[in-house]
Design a protein around this motif. Structure first.
Motif, PDB file in Angstrom:
ATOM      1  N   ILE A  62       0.802  -1.225   0.000  1.00 10.61           N
ATOM      2  CA  ILE A  62       0.000   0.000   0.000  1.00 10.61           C
ATOM      3  C   ILE A  62       0.839   1.280   0.000  1.00 10.61           C
ATOM      4  N   ASN A  63       2.115   1.178  -0.366  1.00 12.14           N
ATOM      5  CA  ASN A  63       2.939   2.391  -0.355  1.00 12.14           C
ATOM      6  C   ASN A  63       3.728   2.613  -1.634  1.00 12.14           C
ATOM      7  N   ARG A  64       3.310   1.996  -2.735  1.00 11.93           N
ATOM      8  CA  ARG A  64       3.960   2.297  -4.011  1.00 11.93           C
ATOM      9  C   ARG A  64       3.542   3.691  -4.477  1.00 11.93           C
ATOM     10  N   ASN A  65       4.252   4.193  -5.473  1.00  9.04           N
ATOM     11  CA  ASN A  65       3.965   5.505  -6.054  1.00  9.04           C
ATOM     12  C   ASN A  65       3.988   6.634  -5.014  1.00  9.04           C
ATOM     13  N   LYS A  66       4.911   6.514  -4.049  1.00  4.69           N
ATOM     14  CA  LYS A  66       5.083   7.558  -3.033  1.00  4.69           C
ATOM     15  C   LYS A  66       6.570   7.853  -2.872  1.00  4.69           C
ATOM     16  N   ARG A  67       6.845   9.023  -2.294  1.00  2.30           N
ATOM     17  CA  ARG A  67       8.218   9.372  -1.954  1.00  2.30           C
ATOM     18  C   ARG A  67       8.309   9.538  -0.445  1.00  2.30           C
ATOM     19  N   SER A  68       9.350   8.961   0.160  1.00  2.00           N
ATOM     20  CA  SER A  68       9.495   8.976   1.611  1.00  2.00           C
ATOM     21  C   SER A  68      10.485  10.040   2.057  1.00  2.00           C
ATOM     22  N   ILE A  69      10.024  10.871   2.986  1.00  2.00           N
ATOM     23  CA  ILE A  69      10.909  11.830   3.641  1.00  2.00           C
ATOM     24  C   ILE A  69      10.728  11.673   5.147  1.00  2.00           C
TER      25      ILE A  69
END
Length: 405
Positions: A62-69
Motif C-alpha cells: 500500500i505504499n507504491r507511487n510515493k516518496r518517503s521523507i
C-alpha cells in the motif's frame, strides 16, 4: 497520456493501513505523494510481518507511487518544515486520533489559514463526533463495533473477523472518493474543504442491508457462513474432493441448476418452487444438493454448472489466484523494480481508464529514500539540509541492507 491526478501534490502523514491505502489510491491516480515518516521507525506497517527482505508485506502493498521523507514532527523545526510544504500542496491526509492533529499544529483550520485551497482529509476510527470519537480503533475492533463480526462465521461456530482489512481499505476508498469530489468542487469554486470518513461509518454503511432487514422484521440477523439470508440455494457445498460455491438469485437459475444436477423434479417440488419457499426450506434443499454433489469431483460439477450459466466456482486458495488465467488476463499484478526485492509484484487498482491509464511507476520507498530530493525541490539549501540532519530533524536513507540499524 497524463494520469488523472498528475500535477497534484499530496502531503501524507498517515501510518498503518487505512491512511496509506487512501494515499496509495491517489498515487496510482498520478498524484505526487510525499510520505512523511518518523525517524528510525517510519510507518508502523514497515514491520507488519511477514517481512520480505526486511520490508513488511503490508507496507509493500500500500505504499507504491510515493516518496518517503523522514521528518521529526515533534521538533519545532520539523513542524515548520512540514508547514512550508502545505503552501503549495493540493491535498493533506492524516489519520490521527481526534484532536492530535490540532495539538501538533496541523488541524484543518490551522492549515486552511496557510492554504485556503487545500483539501484536508481526516480518516479516523470512529468519526469526528460522538462518545467513541476519541477512542483508538483497528479494523477488527470496528468490525465488532459495527456488527459485521456478529454476522460473519458459521451458523453454529464462533464469530469471525473478515480476514482482509475491509474497513481500513473501505474507508480509504470513501476518503479517496471524497477527495476527488472536493477537487471537482475546487475547480468550480476555487475553495478547498475538509473531507471526513471513518472505519465506523464505513462499517455501518456496509451493514445497510442487514440493518434495514432488522428494521423491517424485528429479527436479529444471524451468521450463515457462506450462505445468504435472502437467497437459496446460496453457499458452499462439498463434492467428492473440493468445496464449491454456488449462487442462485432467481427461479430461472434454480431450474437450470436442477437440470444440471439431474434433479428436474425439484422444479415442481412445492418446497422449492420460489425463492421464498427455498429460503424457508434452506436446510432440506442444501442437504439434497450435497447428496448429489458428493458423488463426483469439483471440476466435473463446475463444468456442468457453468455450462448452465449459473454463478459458481471452486473455492480457491490464495496461491492458486496468482497464476490463475483470469488474473493473468486482467493483468492484476505488475512487476516493478525494487532495490531489495528481486521480483516484486503488486496488485494494481481494480479500475481502468481508457484515456488516462493508471500506473505503478515507483516501488514502495525505503525509509527516507527521498528526503534529500524533496528538500532540494522545496529550495532548501545544502547547508540547511546538513544542519537538519545533524540535529536529527530529518533522516536520510542509509546504505541498502542497513535501513533499520
Amino acid at each position: 497520456m497524463a494520469a488523472p491526478l498528475q500535477g497534484k501534490t499530496v502531503i501524507d502523514i498517515t501510518t498503518n493501513i487505512s491512511g496509506p491505502s487512501l494515499t496509495m489510491i491517489l498515487g496510482d491516480l498520478g498524484a505526487d505523494v510525499i510520505k512523511i515518516e518518523r525517524p528510525v521507525i517510519g510507518d508502523d506497517s514497515r514491520k507488519m510481518g511477514p517481512l520480505w527482505e526486511g520490508e513488511g508485506v503490508y507496507y509493500l502493498q500500500i505504499n507504491r507511487n510515493k516518496r518517503s521523507i523522514v521528518i521529526d514532527l515533534k521538533s519545532e523545526e520539523g513542524k515548520e518544515l512540514l508547514l512550508s510544504f502545505i503552501k503549495d500542496a493540493d491535498i493533506f491526509v492524516e489519520n490521527f486520533r481526534l484532536g492530535k492533529a490540532e495539538k501538533m499544529g496541523f488541524g484543518y483550520e490551522q492549515l486552511k489559514a496557510i492554504n485556503p485551497k487545500l483539501i484536508y482529509c481526516s480518516l479516523s476510527a470512529y468519526g469526528q463526533s460522538g462518545p467513541k470519537s476519541s477512542k483508538p480503533g483497528y479494523d477488527a475492533v470496528v468490525q465488532a463495533e459495527t456488527g459485521i463480526m456478529s454476522i460473519n462465521g458459521d451458523e453454529d461456530g464462533d464469530v469471525s473477523r473478515a480476514p482482509v482489512s475491509i474497513l481500513d481499505q473501505g474507508s480509504a476508498m470513501w476518503g479517496a472518493i471524497g477527495i476527488l469530489s472536493a477537487l471537482l468542487h475546487r475547480e468550480k469554486s476555487g475553495e478547498g474543504q475538509k473531507v471526513e470518513t471513518s472505519l465506523y461509518e464505513t462499517g455501518v454503511f456496509w451493514t445497510g442491508y442487514h440493518t434495514l432487514s432488522y428494521m423491517a422484521t424485528g429479527k436479529e440477523p444471524v451468521r450463515m457462513g457462506a450462505g445468504h439470508a435472502a437467497f437459496a440455494p446460496y453457499g458452499s457445498f462439498k463434492t467428492a474432493d473440493k468445496e464449491i460455491m454456488i449462487g442462485i438469485s432467481n427461479d430461472t437459475q434454480f431450474h437450470k441448476l436442477s437440470i444440471a444436477l439431474g434433479k428436474e423434479e425439484w422444479i415442481k417440488d412445492p418446497r422449492f418452487e420460489s425463492n421464498i419457499s427455498r429460503v424457508n426450506n434452506r436446510n432440506a434443499l442444501n442437504k439434497a444438493i450435497n447428496n448429489v454433489l458428493i458423488k463426483k469431483g469439483a471440476i466435473y460439477w463446475i463444468e456442468k454448472i457453468e455450462a448452465a450459466e449459473i454463478p459458481s466456482s471452486i473455492i480457491q486458495n490464495i496461491s492458486s489466484i496468482i497464476n490463475n488465467p483470469q488474473t493473468e488476463s486482467t493483468m492484476m499484478f505488475k512487476q516493478i523494480d525494487h532495490p531489495l526485492i528481486a521480483e516484486l509484484k503488486l496488485t494494481r487498482l481494480p479500475v481502468r481508464l481508457s484515456e488516462s491509464p493508471l500506473e505503478i511507476s515507483k516501488s514502495p520507498p525505503l525509509l527516507g529514500e527521498d528526503t534529500i530530493s524533496i528538500l532540494e525541490e522545496k529550495g532548501v539549501s545544502e547547508s540547511v539540509i546538513n544542519q537538519l540532519i545533524q540535529k536529527g530533524v530529518i533522516q536520510i536513507k542509509k546504505e541498502l541492507g542497513s535501513v533499520y540499524e
